[in-house]
Design an enzyme around this catalytic site. Structure first.
Site, mmCIF file in Angstrom:
data_model
loop_
_atom_site.group_PDB
_atom_site.id
_atom_site.type_symbol
_atom_site.label_atom_id
_atom_site.label_comp_id
_atom_site.label_asym_id
_atom_site.label_seq_id
_atom_site.Cartn_x
_atom_site.Cartn_y
_atom_site.Cartn_z
ATOM 1 N N ALA A 1 -8.480 -7.407 13.439
ATOM 2 C CA ALA A 1 -7.353 -7.608 12.516
ATOM 3 C C ALA A 1 -6.081 -6.959 13.064
ATOM 4 O O ALA A 1 -5.010 -7.574 13.090
ATOM 5 C CB ALA A 1 -7.698 -7.022 11.150
ATOM 6 N N SER B 1 -2.954 -0.004 14.439
ATOM 7 C CA SER B 1 -3.840 1.133 14.700
ATOM 8 C C SER B 1 -4.159 1.220 16.185
ATOM 9 O O SER B 1 -4.180 0.202 16.892
ATOM 10 C CB SER B 1 -5.144 0.943 13.925
ATOM 11 O OG SER B 1 -6.093 1.891 14.334
ATOM 12 N N ASN C 1 1.911 -2.298 5.400
ATOM 13 C CA ASN C 1 1.168 -1.058 5.641
ATOM 14 C C ASN C 1 -0.252 -1.060 5.070
ATOM 15 O O ASN C 1 -1.157 -0.490 5.674
ATOM 16 C CB ASN C 1 1.961 0.109 5.031
ATOM 17 C CG ASN C 1 1.112 1.347 4.857
ATOM 18 O OD1 ASN C 1 0.818 2.065 5.821
ATOM 19 N ND2 ASN C 1 0.659 1.600 3.624
ATOM 20 N N GLY D 1 0.832 -1.210 0.000
ATOM 21 C CA GLY D 1 0.000 0.000 0.000
ATOM 22 C C GLY D 1 0.856 1.246 0.000
ATOM 23 O O GLY D 1 0.584 2.212 0.720
ATOM 24 N N TYR E 1 -11.971 -4.465 12.056
ATOM 25 C CA TYR E 1 -10.682 -3.757 11.945
ATOM 26 C C TYR E 1 -9.874 -3.911 13.238
ATOM 27 O O TYR E 1 -8.668 -4.186 13.200
ATOM 28 C CB TYR E 1 -11.001 -2.295 11.651
ATOM 29 C CG TYR E 1 -9.838 -1.389 11.355
ATOM 30 C CD1 TYR E 1 -9.249 -1.381 10.094
ATOM 31 C CD2 TYR E 1 -9.361 -0.496 12.319
ATOM 32 C CE1 TYR E 1 -8.199 -0.508 9.808
ATOM 33 C CE2 TYR E 1 -8.329 0.382 12.043
ATOM 34 C CZ TYR E 1 -7.743 0.365 10.779
ATOM 35 O OH TYR E 1 -6.715 1.236 10.513
HETATM 36 P P1 NDP Z 1 -5.127 4.893 2.395
HETATM 37 O O1 NDP Z 1 -6.528 4.429 2.189
HETATM 38 O O2 NDP Z 1 -4.785 6.317 2.248
HETATM 39 O O3 NDP Z 1 -4.156 4.051 1.401
HETATM 40 C C1 NDP Z 1 -4.283 2.673 1.334
HETATM 41 C C2 NDP Z 1 -3.164 2.074 0.519
HETATM 42 O O4 NDP Z 1 -3.278 0.644 0.608
HETATM 43 C C3 NDP Z 1 -3.233 2.419 -0.960
HETATM 44 O O5 NDP Z 1 -1.921 2.474 -1.465
HETATM 45 C C4 NDP Z 1 -3.993 1.210 -1.553
HETATM 46 O O6 NDP Z 1 -3.696 0.954 -2.922
HETATM 47 C C5 NDP Z 1 -3.413 0.094 -0.697
HETATM 48 N N1 NDP Z 1 -4.255 -1.097 -0.626
HETATM 49 C C6 NDP Z 1 -5.504 -1.229 -0.107
HETATM 50 N N2 NDP Z 1 -5.939 -2.493 -0.256
HETATM 51 C C7 NDP Z 1 -4.941 -3.174 -0.879
HETATM 52 C C8 NDP Z 1 -4.796 -4.510 -1.329
HETATM 53 N N3 NDP Z 1 -5.752 -5.421 -1.155
HETATM 54 N N4 NDP Z 1 -3.625 -4.861 -1.935
HETATM 55 C C9 NDP Z 1 -2.636 -3.966 -2.112
HETATM 56 N N5 NDP Z 1 -2.730 -2.683 -1.721
HETATM 57 C C10 NDP Z 1 -3.866 -2.290 -1.123
HETATM 58 O O7 NDP Z 1 -4.714 4.337 3.834
HETATM 59 P P2 NDP Z 1 -3.780 4.993 4.976
HETATM 60 O O8 NDP Z 1 -2.537 5.482 4.373
HETATM 61 O O9 NDP Z 1 -4.604 5.904 5.791
HETATM 62 O O10 NDP Z 1 -3.500 3.706 5.881
HETATM 63 C C11 NDP Z 1 -2.281 2.986 5.840
HETATM 64 C C12 NDP Z 1 -2.254 2.034 7.015
HETATM 65 O O11 NDP Z 1 -2.337 2.768 8.239
HETATM 66 C C13 NDP Z 1 -3.422 1.039 7.056
HETATM 67 O O12 NDP Z 1 -2.973 -0.219 7.510
HETATM 68 C C14 NDP Z 1 -4.365 1.658 8.054
HETATM 69 O O13 NDP Z 1 -5.181 0.678 8.655
HETATM 70 C C15 NDP Z 1 -3.383 2.266 9.028
HETATM 71 N N6 NDP Z 1 -3.953 3.339 9.843
HETATM 72 C C16 NDP Z 1 -4.380 4.509 9.285
HETATM 73 C C17 NDP Z 1 -4.900 5.507 10.072
HETATM 74 C C18 NDP Z 1 -5.358 6.826 9.547
HETATM 75 O O14 NDP Z 1 -5.884 7.622 10.329
HETATM 76 N N7 NDP Z 1 -5.188 7.129 8.273
HETATM 77 C C19 NDP Z 1 -5.047 5.309 11.528
HETATM 78 C C20 NDP Z 1 -4.555 4.058 12.009
HETATM 79 C C21 NDP Z 1 -4.029 3.117 11.191
HETATM 80 P P3 NDP Z 1 -4.674 1.552 -4.108
HETATM 81 O O15 NDP Z 1 -4.389 3.006 -4.154
HETATM 82 O O16 NDP Z 1 -4.241 0.842 -5.345
HETATM 83 O O17 NDP Z 1 -6.073 1.254 -3.684
#
Ligand code: NDP
Length: 241
Positions: A156, A140, A88, A8, A153
């Site tokens: 997980a 998280s 991530n 991601g 969530y």
């Molecule tokens: P975003 O939604 O901004 O970005 C998600 C990223 O993950 C994108 O690059 C997306 O790719 C990729 N992705 C999603 N599903 C898949 C998949 N099945 N296979 C490959 N890539 C995938 O998320 P965040 O940056 O906010 O979150 C990143 C991490 O941080 C996550 O694990 C989230 O749970 C965690 N987190 C975030 C918080 C927040 O407040 N933002 C708080 C706590 C934890 P594509 O663009 O191609 O869809």
């Protein structure tokens, strides 16, 4: 060449991690699922700054996709191995448990928990043989405290935290570390529908965090500076405990 894979890595927190690790001197493998435009943007931004990076598109919720992509990468990069893995990528599908559908439960568990197992197992062997590796899992606050509407969530993320603690003890002797970073509210697409003003009161620092503030901790955990730290969860949450 030192390789780091960020799942991601095309948007949000993952993007900031990719950019930081490239600055730290890693050749970064940017994984994503579908958004080619954002992935290419991240790749160009890294290259413009003189960094090394490549795209590796695969769905982390699908075991065959993971195996095929990582095997292909290994074949094309014989003699190299991935020494930093940042698990991530993640998704949210919030609902109260009483209304939660099977696919809302399964999609979140597959993407946020099962992917940790499949991707990490695939890359772990090389790290153990080389006696060098860093596994960094983005979890998280929800996995530490629980949040209403997020039983899928929270389960997980708490699962990844437990697995990290076990794994860290299995691999410590081989100089491979495994740690978690637990963000609070970080400004990305994932929480774009949340109004910062409404949540300020529950955050001691009175603001949402920036993706770069998470990336800085990942940078430290990926570096030699963190060599005696394993099995830990570091929160990046502006003081929410
Ligand atoms: P975003 O939604 O901004 O970005 C998600 C990223 O993950 C994108 O690059 C997306 O790719 C990729 N992705 C999603 N599903 C898949 C998949 N099945 N296979 C490959 N890539 C995938 O998320 P965040 O940056 O906010 O979150 C990143 C991490 O941080 C996550 O694990 C989230 O749970 C965690 N987190 C975030 C918080 C927040 O407040 N933002 C708080 C706590 C934890 P594509 O663009 O191609 O869809």
């Amino acid at each position: 060449m030192k390789y780091a894979l960020v799942t991601g890595g095309s948007r949000g927190i993952g993007k900031a991690i990719c950019k930081q690790l490239a600055e730290d001197g890693f050749s970064v493998i940017i994984n994503y699922r579908s958004n080619d435009e954002e992935a290419n943007k991240t790749l160009s931004e890294i290259k413009e700054k003189g960094g090394n990076a490549e795209l590796l598109k695969f769905d982390i919720s699908n075991i065959d996709d993971i195996e095929n992509a990582l095997e292909k990468w290994a074949d094309e990069n014989e003699g190299s191995y991935i020494e930093v893995l940042v698990n991530n990528a993640g998704i949210r599908k919030d609902n109260l448990q009483v209304f939660m559908q099977n696919d809302e439960w399964n999609d979140v568990i597959n993407t946020n928990l099962n992917s940790f197992f499949y991707v990490t197992r695939r890359l772990l062997k090389d790290m153990l043989v080389k006696k060098n590796g860093r596994i960094i899992n983005i979890v998280s606050l929800s996995g530490l405290k629980g949040m209403p509407g997020q039983t899928n969530y929270s389960a997980a993320k708490a699962g990844v935290i437990g697995a990290t603690k076990s794994l860290s003890q299995e691999i410590a002797r081989k100089r491979v570390t495994a740690n978690c970073v637990a963000p609070g509210f970080i400004k990305t697409d994932m929480i774009e529908e949340l109004d910062e003003k409404q949540f300020r009161n529950i955050i001691p620092m009175r603001r949402f965090g920036k993706p770069e503030e998470v990336a800085n901790v990942v940078s430290f955990l990926a570096s030699e500076k963190s060599s005696y730290i394993t099995g830990e969860v570091i929160s990046v949450s502006g003081g929410i405990n």
